[in-house]
Design a protein around this motif. Structure first.
Motif, PDB file in Angstrom:
ATOM      1  N   PHE A 248       0.831  -1.210   0.000  1.00 37.36           N
ATOM      2  CA  PHE A 248       0.000   0.000   0.000  1.00 37.36           C
ATOM      3  C   PHE A 248       0.865   1.258   0.000  1.00 37.36           C
ATOM      4  CE2 PHE A 248      -2.346   3.256   2.488  1.00 37.36           C
ATOM      5  CZ  PHE A 248      -3.490   3.382   1.712  1.00 37.36           C
ATOM      6  N   TYR A 249       1.862   1.307   0.888  1.00 38.41           N
ATOM      7  CA  TYR A 249       2.657   2.525   1.004  1.00 38.41           C
ATOM      8  C   TYR A 249       3.717   2.633  -0.086  1.00 38.41           C
ATOM      9  CZ  TYR A 249       0.195   3.624   5.264  1.00 38.41           C
ATOM     10  OH  TYR A 249      -0.798   3.940   6.153  1.00 38.41           O
ATOM     11  N   GLN A 250       4.232   1.520  -0.573  1.00 39.39           N
ATOM     12  CA  GLN A 250       5.146   1.592  -1.713  1.00 39.39           C
ATOM     13  C   GLN A 250       4.403   1.999  -2.985  1.00 39.39           C
ATOM     14  OE1 GLN A 250       8.184   1.665   0.090  1.00 39.39           O
ATOM     15  NE2 GLN A 250       8.878   0.814  -1.831  1.00 39.39           N
ATOM     16  N   ILE A 259      -9.085   2.351  -1.730  1.00 37.11           N
ATOM     17  CA  ILE A 259      -9.557   1.023  -1.371  1.00 37.11           C
ATOM     18  C   ILE A 259     -10.932   1.139  -0.741  1.00 37.11           C
ATOM     19  CG2 ILE A 259      -8.352   1.070   0.861  1.00 37.11           C
ATOM     20  CD1 ILE A 259      -8.018  -2.021   0.500  1.00 37.11           C
ATOM     21  N   ASP A 260     -11.818   0.312  -1.227  1.00 36.19           N
ATOM     22  CA  ASP A 260     -13.174   0.277  -0.686  1.00 36.19           C
ATOM     23  C   ASP A 260     -13.100  -0.095   0.783  1.00 36.19           C
ATOM     24  OD1 ASP A 260     -15.801  -0.176  -0.053  1.00 36.19           O
ATOM     25  OD2 ASP A 260     -15.993  -2.001  -1.242  1.00 36.19           O
ATOM     26  N   THR A 261     -13.531   0.798   1.651  1.00 36.02           N
ATOM     27  CA  THR A 261     -13.464   0.528   3.083  1.00 36.02           C
ATOM     28  C   THR A 261     -14.650  -0.275   3.579  1.00 36.02           C
ATOM     29  OG1 THR A 261     -14.480   2.672   3.533  1.00 36.02           O
ATOM     30  CG2 THR A 261     -12.082   2.561   3.559  1.00 36.02           C
ATOM     31  N   VAL A 266     -11.945  -3.950  -2.372  1.00 35.42           N
ATOM     32  CA  VAL A 266     -11.188  -4.062  -3.617  1.00 35.42           C
ATOM     33  C   VAL A 266     -10.416  -2.758  -3.838  1.00 35.42           C
ATOM     34  CG1 VAL A 266     -11.317  -4.393  -6.108  1.00 35.42           C
ATOM     35  CG2 VAL A 266     -12.894  -5.628  -4.589  1.00 35.42           C
ATOM     36  N   PRO A 267      -9.092  -2.823  -3.935  1.00 35.29           N
ATOM     37  CA  PRO A 267      -8.314  -1.591  -4.106  1.00 35.29           C
ATOM     38  C   PRO A 267      -8.151  -1.213  -5.572  1.00 35.29           C
ATOM     39  CG  PRO A 267      -6.826  -3.423  -3.798  1.00 35.29           C
ATOM     40  CD  PRO A 267      -8.225  -3.992  -3.736  1.00 35.29           C
ATOM     41  N   ASN A 268      -7.827   0.041  -5.785  1.00 31.16           N
ATOM     42  CA  ASN A 268      -7.474   0.544  -7.108  1.00 31.16           C
ATOM     43  C   ASN A 268      -6.227   1.420  -6.943  1.00 31.16           C
ATOM     44  OD1 ASN A 268      -7.390   1.369  -9.747  1.00 31.16           O
ATOM     45  ND2 ASN A 268      -9.057   2.854  -9.561  1.00 31.16           N
ATOM     46  N   PRO A 269      -5.065   1.010  -7.494  1.00 36.40           N
ATOM     47  CA  PRO A 269      -4.775  -0.165  -8.317  1.00 36.40           C
ATOM     48  C   PRO A 269      -5.009  -1.486  -7.569  1.00 36.40           C
ATOM     49  CG  PRO A 269      -2.974   1.435  -8.405  1.00 36.40           C
ATOM     50  CD  PRO A 269      -3.857   1.852  -7.295  1.00 36.40           C
ATOM     51  N   PHE A 483       6.371 -14.134   3.675  1.00 36.22           N
ATOM     52  CA  PHE A 483       5.311 -13.213   3.288  1.00 36.22           C
ATOM     53  C   PHE A 483       4.632 -13.683   2.005  1.00 36.22           C
ATOM     54  CE2 PHE A 483       8.726 -10.726   5.328  1.00 36.22           C
ATOM     55  CZ  PHE A 483       8.036 -10.324   6.470  1.00 36.22           C
ATOM     56  N   PRO A 484       3.314 -13.568   1.927  1.00 36.65           N
ATOM     57  CA  PRO A 484       2.632 -13.923   0.680  1.00 36.65           C
ATOM     58  C   PRO A 484       2.896 -12.878  -0.387  1.00 36.65           C
ATOM     59  CG  PRO A 484       1.078 -12.935   2.202  1.00 36.65           C
ATOM     60  CD  PRO A 484       2.389 -13.071   2.954  1.00 36.65           C
ATOM     61  N   TYR A 485       2.641 -13.249  -1.637  1.00 35.97           N
ATOM     62  CA  TYR A 485       2.623 -12.259  -2.705  1.00 35.97           C
ATOM     63  C   TYR A 485       1.410 -11.355  -2.515  1.00 35.97           C
ATOM     64  CZ  TYR A 485       6.089 -14.962  -5.393  1.00 35.97           C
ATOM     65  OH  TYR A 485       7.219 -15.601  -5.818  1.00 35.97           O
ATOM     66  N   THR A 486       1.503 -10.105  -2.977  1.00 37.06           N
ATOM     67  CA  THR A 486       0.358  -9.204  -2.857  1.00 37.06           C
ATOM     68  C   THR A 486      -0.852  -9.750  -3.626  1.00 37.06           C
ATOM     69  OG1 THR A 486       1.268  -7.908  -4.696  1.00 37.06           O
ATOM     70  CG2 THR A 486       1.705  -7.113  -2.467  1.00 37.06           C
ATOM     71  N   ALA A 487      -0.602 -10.513  -4.698  1.00 40.30           N
ATOM     72  CA  ALA A 487      -1.724 -11.088  -5.449  1.00 40.30           C
ATOM     73  C   ALA A 487      -2.563 -12.008  -4.578  1.00 40.30           C
ATOM     74  CB  ALA A 487      -1.199 -11.851  -6.664  1.00 40.30           C
ATOM     75  N   ALA A 488      -1.952 -12.608  -3.549  1.00 39.70           N
ATOM     76  CA  ALA A 488      -2.681 -13.519  -2.667  1.00 39.70           C
ATOM     77  C   ALA A 488      -3.676 -12.778  -1.780  1.00 39.70           C
ATOM     78  CB  ALA A 488      -1.702 -14.307  -1.797  1.00 39.70           C
ATOM     79  N   LEU A 489      -3.579 -11.457  -1.707  1.00 39.98           N
ATOM     80  CA  LEU A 489      -4.503 -10.687  -0.871  1.00 39.98           C
ATOM     81  C   LEU A 489      -5.887 -10.566  -1.495  1.00 39.98           C
ATOM     82  CD1 LEU A 489      -2.109  -7.763   0.154  1.00 39.98           C
ATOM     83  CD2 LEU A 489      -2.703  -9.777   1.515  1.00 39.98           C
ATOM     84  N   ALA A 490      -5.967 -10.787  -2.794  1.00 39.95           N
ATOM     85  CA  ALA A 490      -7.256 -10.628  -3.479  1.00 39.95           C
ATOM     86  C   ALA A 490      -8.200 -11.773  -3.125  1.00 39.95           C
ATOM     87  CB  ALA A 490      -7.033 -10.582  -4.984  1.00 39.95           C
ATOM     88  N   HIS A 491      -9.493 -11.498  -3.125  1.00 42.85           N
ATOM     89  CA  HIS A 491     -10.475 -12.553  -2.892  1.00 42.85           C
ATOM     90  C   HIS A 491     -11.201 -12.875  -4.191  1.00 42.85           C
ATOM     91  CE1 HIS A 491     -12.684  -8.745  -2.084  1.00 42.85           C
ATOM     92  NE2 HIS A 491     -13.681  -9.354  -2.692  1.00 42.85           N
TER      93      HIS A 491
END
Length: 686
Positions: A248-250, A259-261, A266-269, A483-491
């Motif tokens: 998120f911060y990078q 990001i939809d709170t 779902v975040p954008n990007p 650490f997981p890949y950021t792609a793993a954060l998606a549902h």
């Protein structure tokens, strides 16, 4: 607890604010001192690996966290005289990369370039012929993880914190630093620092103190219970939070990411575009001259002490502050223990974030050579590996969508991943054998190099190597060691049951592992169990609610920006013509300011409120105020110590419980006997 990546993000934002406000302490204006500042920002979590002595193996007096790591480190390091997974993967990468350079120089080159490439290929014969043995060794090492998972699981389930009984120096060092005399230890670091390295470290510890104070209640909410009851689940969840925070911060933080709170999250990007931790090189934040990953691998293989890297004066400074804070002798706190804790903290960060052990190539970025030339004979028409003349069997499923209430879900996933790793290794073996066989024919003069065919075979070998390391990456992630890949954060999807319960796939998506859960009737779950049984770390705890109940962090679900810098991303619709300007993208909202009661100092330094809360432990649900975001709380503490009055007036910091245990903003406390009974009073350690 917030992991090291999250703390480094907070520390970096604190430095940015100090520079912008022209309040940067002089010791932080020297790059040579920044490794000490970031080492300090690790805060009380420095005790995770105190001590971490490879010469003693996975036994006491080593910390429980290091004992859990030792089986994994042993597989990576190998036995004396036998290369482990790390050296084999490094040699495999080196050889394939070297071959790729030779092939690229030949394709499209003139006749002389092709002749030179052929000579260079022949000079690689020994390296190519060694590859099948390397793959066989890797396969055996991964197969051994099937038995090592028992050792790993045992160390996790038996490695929880010590019961909270006085004195705290009888606990694990990690728990002592988080839960007892926390303010005294921080104040002593500031007051006894005599050079810029030590002063930079003390300023960093102020950040670590604030990050734990603001972030641990948040982690408790995601986990469902306090660290002392679910210690490995805390670490597993923290790895996902670290991945989210870093990405998120990078990516730009609240000014660049929306990001939809709400429940969709779902975040954008999208998460797939967020930077990953696996090649963040966070070990460089605390790196000092003399550190060597190869040397530490040898220390682990040969059970020898690590090199002493920290200056002796710094080690004495740290030990003296610890002894003055907690009193009495502690055999774990000596120069060798502090030196080893530092080296192993650097080393584990190197394993997790350097990309040298596990390169950063998410599965959706693996480059399959579908147009590089003719399909080699060991690849089936459908792209699978052909073994024994036919298409390979389908690898075991590694689905993470299993009901998380099943106690063995994590163990089952790890077993499936191990089987998949061996399967992929078989394909990789076929690929490198084909490359070596082609080189033999060329060396014997039976054929000239078919560079396009070699490039295709190399491309498939590289693809299988990337899949090989990705399965290992998943293995460490699901075991809580990476650490997981950021792609793993998606549902994938959300299904709501008639009762209103959300069913989410996959079970480790950010909505399940990163977003706080808010107040609910099951929090805080899990009474302390003196038998040592821990909840399955991948599953929310289901034990009875612990009395007296306390507020979760916070009352409504939020994302980690809430405790990091408190800035919520906004993306409102276009404004009607003529309306007053409002918050836009790039103009985030502050939703978690530094908190102070009217006419009082910031709560992090409010001694009156501290004393009041010592008497309120047996009055559940009375405290709902937060300290504020970690960046602002850090600045509060740093700006207090920069004036000379801190030294002359003998000011101290407060001994807040940095674990957020038993709830929000309680002072240090100790459970009364019986340990499983309700908390009836706050008993700070003398």
């Amino acid at each position: 607890m917030p992991g090291i990546p999250t703390k480094f993000i907070i520390a970096g934002k604190v430095l940015e604010r100090l520079k912008a406000d022209k309040k940067l302490p002089p010791e932080l204006n020297n790059a040579d001192n920044l490794p000490y500042f970031y080492l300090g920002a690790i805060g009380a979590s420095f005790g995770d690996l105190l001590p971490a002595l490879p010469e003693t193996g996975a036994v006491d007096p080593n910390s429980k966290y290091f004992q859990s790591w030792m089986p994994v480190l042993g597989v990576l390091a190998g036995a004396p005289g036998t290369p482990g997974v790390y050296k084999n993967l490094r040699q495999l990468k080196f050889t394939l990369d070297k071959l790729g350079v030779i092939i690229d120089s030949a394709i499209g080159g003139d006749p002389l370039a092709k002749d030179v490439a052929k000579i260079n290929l022949l000079l690689m014969m020994d390296e190519l012929n060694a590859l099948p043995g390397i793959i066989t060794s890797l396969t055996g090492a991964i197969s051994n993880l099937a038995t090592l998972r028992v050792a790993i699981g045992t160390s996790i389930f038996q490695g929880g914190p010590s019961p909270k009984t006085a004195p705290s120096r009888g606990w694990q060092v990690r728990d002592t630093l988080h839960q007892s005399h926390t303010g005294l230890f921080l104040a002593l670091l500031h007051k006894t620092a005599v050079n810029d390295q030590q002063k930079a470290y003390a300023l960093g510890v102020s950040v670590g103190y604030s990050a734990d104070l603001s972030g641990n209640p948040y982690i408790n909410s995601v986990v469902g219970g306090p660290y002392r009851n679910d210690w490995w689940r805390h670490r597993w969840i923290s790895n996902y939070v670290d991945t989210w925070v870093y990405g998120f911060y990078q990516q730009g933080g609240a000014s660049s990411v929306f990001i939809d709170t709400g429940s969709r999250g779902v975040p954008n990007p999208l998460y797939t575009n967020w930077p990953n931790l696996c090649e963040a090189n966070l070990q460089k934040k605390i790196e000092l001259p003399g550190l060597s990953a190869d040397a530490i691998f040898d220390n682990i293989s040969n059970s020898t002490p690590v090199a002493a890297i920290l200056p002796p004066s710094f080690v004495d400074f740290w030990i003296n502050a610890y002894k003055k804070s907690y009193g009495g002798a502690d055999s774990r706190i000596d120069p060798a223990g502090v030196q080893s804790a530092y080296a192993m903290t650097w080393f584990i960060l190197w394993i997790e974030t350097s990309g040298q052990v596990l390169p950063c190539v998410p599965s959706d970025q693996v480059n399959y050579p579908d147009s590089c030339g003719s399909r080699p004979p060991w690849v089936a028409v459908d792209g699978s590996v052909a073994v024994g003349g036919g298409p390979a069997a389908t690898p075991p499923p590694t689905s993470k969508d299993t009901d998380p209430s099943v106690p063995e879900v994590i163990s089952g996933i790890i077993l499936a991943l191990i089987a998949a790793e061996v399967y992929v290794a078989a394909g990789l073996l076929a690929g490198v054998e084909a490359l070596a066989g082609a080189a033999v024919l060329i060396a014997d003069g039976l054929t000239d190099p078919d560079w396009d065919k070699l490039r295709c075979q190399l491309g498939w070998s590289l693809a299988y190597k990337q899949n090989f390391t990705n399965v290992m990456h998943d293995l460490l992630t699901w075991a809580g060691f990476g650490f997981p890949y950021t792609a793993a954060l998606a549902h994938n999807d959300i299904v709501w049951e008639g009762s209103g319960r959300m069913i989410l796939t996959p079970t480790d998506a950010a909505l399940a592992t990163v977003q706080s859960k808010g107040t609910n009737s099951n929090y805080p779950a899990s009474s302390w169990d003196t038998s040592g049984k821990q909840s399955n770390w991948g599953s929310p705890p289901t034990e009875p609610t612990e009395e007296n109940r306390v507020f979760a962090y916070p009352s409504n679900p939020v994302w980690p920006f809430h405790f990091v810098d408190g800035l919520q991303p906004t993306s409102p619709p276009p404004l009607p013509p003529g309306s007053a300007p409002g918050p836009r993208v790039g103009d985030p909202l502050q939703v978690n300011k530094k908190f102070a009661l009217p006419g009082r100092p910031a709560m992090v330094r409010d001694g009156v409120e501290f004393a009041l809360r010592q008497s309120q432990l047996n009055f559940p649900l009375v405290n709902v105020n937060f300290f504020g975001n970690a960046v602002d709380v850090s600045l509060e503490l740093i700006e207090v110590v920069t004036p000379q009055e801190f030294m002359t007036q003998d000011l101290d910091f407060l001994n807040w419980d940095l674990d957020g245990d038993p709830g929000l903003e309680f002072p240090t406390w100790i459970l009364r006997d019986p340990l499983g009974g309700p908390r009836v009073s706050s008993i700070p350690e003398p």
